[in-house]
Design an enzyme around this catalytic site. Structure first.
Site, mmCIF file in Angstrom:
data_model
loop_
_atom_site.group_PDB
_atom_site.id
_atom_site.type_symbol
_atom_site.label_atom_id
_atom_site.label_comp_id
_atom_site.label_asym_id
_atom_site.label_seq_id
_atom_site.Cartn_x
_atom_site.Cartn_y
_atom_site.Cartn_z
ATOM 1 N N GLU A 160 -4.199 27.565 27.510
ATOM 2 C CA GLU A 160 -2.956 28.192 27.026
ATOM 3 C C GLU A 160 -3.189 29.244 25.947
ATOM 4 O O GLU A 160 -2.459 30.235 25.878
ATOM 5 C CB GLU A 160 -1.984 27.110 26.518
ATOM 6 C CG GLU A 160 -0.629 27.684 26.145
ATOM 7 C CD GLU A 160 0.420 26.637 25.848
ATOM 8 O OE1 GLU A 160 0.174 25.438 26.127
ATOM 9 O OE2 GLU A 160 1.490 27.021 25.336
ATOM 10 N N ALA A 195 0.968 16.323 29.753
ATOM 11 C CA ALA A 195 1.470 16.997 30.966
ATOM 12 C C ALA A 195 1.862 15.941 31.996
ATOM 13 O O ALA A 195 1.025 15.152 32.426
ATOM 14 C CB ALA A 195 0.403 17.927 31.517
ATOM 15 N N GLN A 196 3.121 15.946 32.349
ATOM 16 C CA GLN A 196 3.606 14.892 33.250
ATOM 17 C C GLN A 196 3.532 15.327 34.704
ATOM 18 O O GLN A 196 3.023 14.625 35.565
ATOM 19 C CB GLN A 196 5.061 14.550 32.914
ATOM 20 C CG GLN A 196 5.263 13.986 31.543
ATOM 21 C CD GLN A 196 6.739 13.828 31.203
ATOM 22 O OE1 GLN A 196 7.621 14.310 31.922
ATOM 23 N NE2 GLN A 196 7.014 13.158 30.099
ATOM 24 N N GLY A 197 4.082 16.527 34.963
ATOM 25 C CA GLY A 197 4.355 16.967 36.334
ATOM 26 C C GLY A 197 3.163 16.913 37.249
ATOM 27 O O GLY A 197 3.129 16.182 38.238
ATOM 28 N N GLY A 198 2.128 17.692 36.955
ATOM 29 C CA GLY A 198 0.953 17.667 37.812
ATOM 30 C C GLY A 198 0.163 18.936 37.774
ATOM 31 O O GLY A 198 0.298 19.752 36.861
ATOM 32 N N GLU A 252 8.263 21.334 42.558
ATOM 33 C CA GLU A 252 8.849 21.791 41.284
ATOM 34 C C GLU A 252 9.481 23.161 41.497
ATOM 35 O O GLU A 252 9.222 23.819 42.514
ATOM 36 C CB GLU A 252 7.781 21.863 40.183
ATOM 37 C CG GLU A 252 7.461 20.485 39.599
ATOM 38 C CD GLU A 252 6.460 20.531 38.450
ATOM 39 O OE1 GLU A 252 6.839 20.161 37.346
ATOM 40 O OE2 GLU A 252 5.317 20.935 38.681
ATOM 41 N N ARG A 283 5.802 31.418 33.460
ATOM 42 C CA ARG A 283 4.811 30.616 34.193
ATOM 43 C C ARG A 283 5.453 29.748 35.278
ATOM 44 O O ARG A 283 6.468 29.096 35.049
ATOM 45 C CB ARG A 283 4.076 29.713 33.205
ATOM 46 C CG ARG A 283 3.006 28.849 33.809
ATOM 47 C CD ARG A 283 2.337 28.037 32.740
ATOM 48 N NE ARG A 283 3.280 27.146 32.104
ATOM 49 C CZ ARG A 283 3.495 25.899 32.484
ATOM 50 N NH1 ARG A 283 2.834 25.384 33.489
ATOM 51 N NH2 ARG A 283 4.378 25.162 31.839
ATOM 52 N N ALA A 316 -8.900 22.672 29.564
ATOM 53 C CA ALA A 316 -9.703 23.897 29.584
ATOM 54 C C ALA A 316 -11.001 23.719 28.794
ATOM 55 O O ALA A 316 -12.083 24.053 29.280
ATOM 56 C CB ALA A 316 -8.887 25.064 29.018
ATOM 57 N N HIS A 360 8.078 25.399 25.235
ATOM 58 C CA HIS A 360 7.171 24.617 26.072
ATOM 59 C C HIS A 360 5.811 25.271 26.260
ATOM 60 O O HIS A 360 4.786 24.603 26.195
ATOM 61 C CB HIS A 360 7.854 24.430 27.433
ATOM 62 C CG HIS A 360 7.121 23.551 28.385
ATOM 63 N ND1 HIS A 360 6.785 22.255 28.090
ATOM 64 C CD2 HIS A 360 6.663 23.776 29.651
ATOM 65 C CE1 HIS A 360 6.154 21.706 29.141
ATOM 66 N NE2 HIS A 360 6.051 22.616 30.080
ATOM 67 N N ARG A 371 12.392 28.250 35.645
ATOM 68 C CA ARG A 371 12.744 27.584 34.389
ATOM 69 C C ARG A 371 13.551 28.425 33.421
ATOM 70 O O ARG A 371 14.415 27.894 32.739
ATOM 71 C CB ARG A 371 11.527 27.246 33.550
ATOM 72 C CG ARG A 371 10.507 26.518 34.090
ATOM 73 C CD ARG A 371 9.669 25.904 33.069
ATOM 74 N NE ARG A 371 9.110 24.818 33.833
ATOM 75 C CZ ARG A 371 7.909 24.351 33.658
ATOM 76 N NH1 ARG A 371 7.185 24.793 32.682
ATOM 77 N NH2 ARG A 371 7.487 23.399 34.418
ATOM 78 N N LYS A 400 -9.002 18.621 16.280
ATOM 79 C CA LYS A 400 -8.298 18.375 15.019
ATOM 80 C C LYS A 400 -7.942 16.916 14.802
ATOM 81 O O LYS A 400 -7.933 16.406 13.708
ATOM 82 C CB LYS A 400 -6.967 19.145 15.077
ATOM 83 C CG LYS A 400 -6.970 20.405 14.325
ATOM 84 C CD LYS A 400 -5.598 20.947 14.078
ATOM 85 C CE LYS A 400 -4.750 21.225 15.271
ATOM 86 N NZ LYS A 400 -3.554 22.014 14.966
ATOM 87 N N HIS A 412 11.205 24.944 28.229
ATOM 88 C CA HIS A 412 11.414 23.979 29.312
ATOM 89 C C HIS A 412 12.874 23.561 29.260
ATOM 90 O O HIS A 412 13.406 23.286 28.182
ATOM 91 C CB HIS A 412 10.503 22.762 29.116
ATOM 92 C CG HIS A 412 10.380 21.915 30.345
ATOM 93 N ND1 HIS A 412 11.408 21.132 30.809
ATOM 94 C CD2 HIS A 412 9.364 21.746 31.216
ATOM 95 C CE1 HIS A 412 11.011 20.516 31.921
ATOM 96 N NE2 HIS A 412 9.774 20.877 32.181
ATOM 97 N N GLY A 470 -8.524 19.985 25.490
ATOM 98 C CA GLY A 470 -7.642 19.683 26.621
ATOM 99 C C GLY A 470 -8.415 19.991 27.894
ATOM 100 O O GLY A 470 -9.651 20.135 27.858
HETATM 101 C C1 SIN Z 1 6.961 19.368 33.925
HETATM 102 O O1 SIN Z 1 6.502 18.327 34.360
HETATM 103 O O2 SIN Z 1 8.142 19.684 34.016
HETATM 104 C C2 SIN Z 1 6.048 20.301 33.220
HETATM 105 C C3 SIN Z 1 5.158 20.949 34.169
HETATM 106 C C4 SIN Z 1 4.691 22.242 33.614
HETATM 107 O O3 SIN Z 1 5.126 22.669 32.566
HETATM 108 O O4 SIN Z 1 3.901 22.886 34.300
#
Ligand code: SIN
Length: 525
Positions: free
Chosen positions: A377, A49-52, A118, A388, A17, A353, A292, A37, A246, A15
């Site tokens: 992670e 990962a969607q958010g950013g 966020e 986090r 890292a 999550h 969260r 794997k 999450h 990933g």
């Molecule tokens: C999300 O897009 O909600 C996930 C972002 C994150 O877990 O840092």
């Protein structure tokens, strides 16, 4: 005779890292082996990962970011690690992601990057590529790494165990030496043969362990291999009780763990009960933008109060953004399952999550076991404390992946002081039973439902004790199964998984204090 592969740096997982570590070492001409794997090396938590990724927005500064990270982490963050992240993070985003990899981050105008919001952030500071940030970063990293002749990718190989001295040495005198990691046994998933990889430096970048819970936003492979291997090898793990849930993954019969990004709430989406009642204001002044863990528990509570398996996230009624343009992945995926998010609310449930704890590392990603590094992670730098802050994980992976290789570039020799002939070969039992998929399936179901119900969002002493008893009984059975069965990635995964479940449960039982993502109901201890 096991096949032996020698490398200067072995990286397990790819990933952000692992890829950042590989890039930094590759630039210095190191001979690198990356083991993944999945047959497709981009497959990782990062990919989903969607958010950013956190940078610094306008009218922002490192001190503000630091305050948000520590407030969300409930004050038990490692201050040195947070300082490193806030000081170096933006520079590495600019230098590696924007300049070198040319990640096409979304822009609010041709001259300006777009910063998303966020929960827990006091500024808009999250860089994103629409809602497919991780996927774009991961693809760019892999394209770049493939241009280096000194980087070898070994996909479709499962790391089985770390190789350590003295444990795997044939020399009895080795017991008097300081324990150290010298590589790993890896299983070729296709041939079912174990190979010995020897390297002076090994970097664990295996991601998280969401898949030990019944409901998770993590992909199928996130079963915590790195935690299990590091623990067996004698490295120290900390904070494993802090499993972040999450608040919003898609609730749908046919979908397994599709995340509905927190950035939807950043763009105005509100949570309602099944009957359309807003509820977050009852739980926090910050309402939908509360940390969260608070949002997760509020949803859990409302689901119980309304006897429902889900709540709704309503973006359509509240946002100003052009939904298909801003959230194309989420829009298309939901539409595929008959939910038009431009018109109707999205049914959501919380899901495991992120693991805020992990293999303890220092400022350079060094674990407590000599020559073993951990990044991303699987590691615990202490940045996240008990919970986090959103979108800090990609940044942490980028910073510590880069740092680990900077350290290795400077301090590590290219050669291993051991010959393969000095190390024990992988032992295959004489009689090898073939794998019964029904047994594997049922064992996983037991692990996942035990973790979800007894060591999940709300914990009590009784639940955790029950989890520990049930898991340790199962662990004996799995151990026996593992010893007698033919080598197969499925049985290796099961062995890793049960161990991780037990690590989380033991950490939770050892910590009677409810804090952040480790929530104990009414001081039940
Ligand atoms: C999300 O897009 O909600 C996930 C972002 C994150 O877990 O840092």
């Amino acid at each position: 005779m096991n096949e032996v592969i020698e490398a200067e740096v072995l990286i397990i997982g790819c990933g952000i890292a692992g890829a950042a570590a590989a890039l930094e070492a590759a630039k210095k001409g190191r001979k690198i082996l990356i083991v993944t794997k999945h047959p497709q090396p981009t497959e990782s938590n990062t990919f989903y990962a969607q958010g950013g990724i956190v940078s610094l927005g306008q009218d922002d500064d490192p001190e503000l970011l630091k305050r948000d990270i520590i407030e969300t982490g409930d004050g038990i963050n490692n201050p040195t690690a947070v300082q490193i992240l806030v000081e170096e993070g933006k520079k590495l985003v600019d230098h590696i992601l924007i300049e070198e990899l040319q990640v096409p981050f979304s822009r609010s105008s041709p001259d300006e990057l777009d910063y998303a919001q966020e929960a827990g952030h006091s500024r808009r500071r999250i860089l994103h590529v629409k809602d497919a940030t991780g996927r774009t970063i991961e693809e760019r990293f892999l394209q770049t790494l493939q241009q280096f002749k000194n980087v070898t990718l070994l996909p479709n190989h499962t790391a089985v165990d770390l190789l350590t001295i003295p444990h795997h040495s044939k020399d009895p005198i080795a017991h008097y030496r300081e324990p150290e990691c010298i590589g790993a046994y890896v299983l070729d998933n296709a041939t079912k043969k174990v190979k010995m990889v020897l390297a002076p430096a090994t970097i664990l970048a295996t991601g998280g362990c969401g898949r030990v819970f019944l409901y998770t936003s993590n992909p199928e492979n996130s079963i915590g291999d790195g935690y299990a291997m590091a623990s067996r090898a004698g490295a120290r793990l900390v904070n494993m009780e802090y499993i972040q849930f999450h608040p919003t993954s898609l609730f749908h019969r046919d979908v397994d763990g599709f995340l509905i990004s927190e950035t939807l709430r950043g763009e105005g989406a509100r949570l309602t009960t099944k009957d359309g009642q807003l509820f977050m204001h009852k739980y926090s002044e910050k309402a939908e933008l509360a940390p969260r863990d608070e949002v997760t528990r509020a949803i859990y509570e409302e689901m119980i109060n309304t006897n429902s398996n889900y709540v709704y996230l309503d973006l359509a009624s509240y946002t100003q953004v052009d939904i298909p343009k801003r959230f194309p992945t989420i829009y298309k995926t939901c539409l595929q399952y008959g939910i038009d998010i431009t018109r109707e609310p999205i049914p959501v449930v919380p899901a495991a999550h992120y693991c805020c704890g992990g293999v303890l590392v220092d400022d350079w990603g060094r674990t407590t076991l000599k020559n073993l590094f951990a990044v991303g992670e699987v590691s615990c730098t202490g940045v996240h404390g008990a919970n986090r802050l959103a979108s800090t994980s990609l940044l942490e992976g980028l910073v510590w992946g880069t740092r680990a290789s900077r350290y290795i570039n400077e301090h590590f020799p290219g050669k291993l002081p051991y010959q393969p002939s000095e190390i024990h070969e992988w032992y295959y039992p004489h009689v090898q039973e073939s794998i019964d998929p029904a047994l594997i399936h049922q064992d996983w179901l037991t692990i996942r439902s035990t973790m979800w119900n007894y060591a999940g969002i709300i914990r009590t002493k009784k639940r955790l004790e029950r989890a520990q008893a049930d898991l340790s009984y199962l662990a004996h059975r799995i151990q026996k199964f593992y010893r007698e069965a033919e080598m197969d990635p499925k049985i290796v995964g099961l062995k890793h998984g049960i161990q991780v479940a037990m690590l989380i449960t033991a950490a939770a039982l050892n910590n009677p204090l409810s804090r952040g993502a480790h929530y104990i109901r009414n001081s039940s201890f």
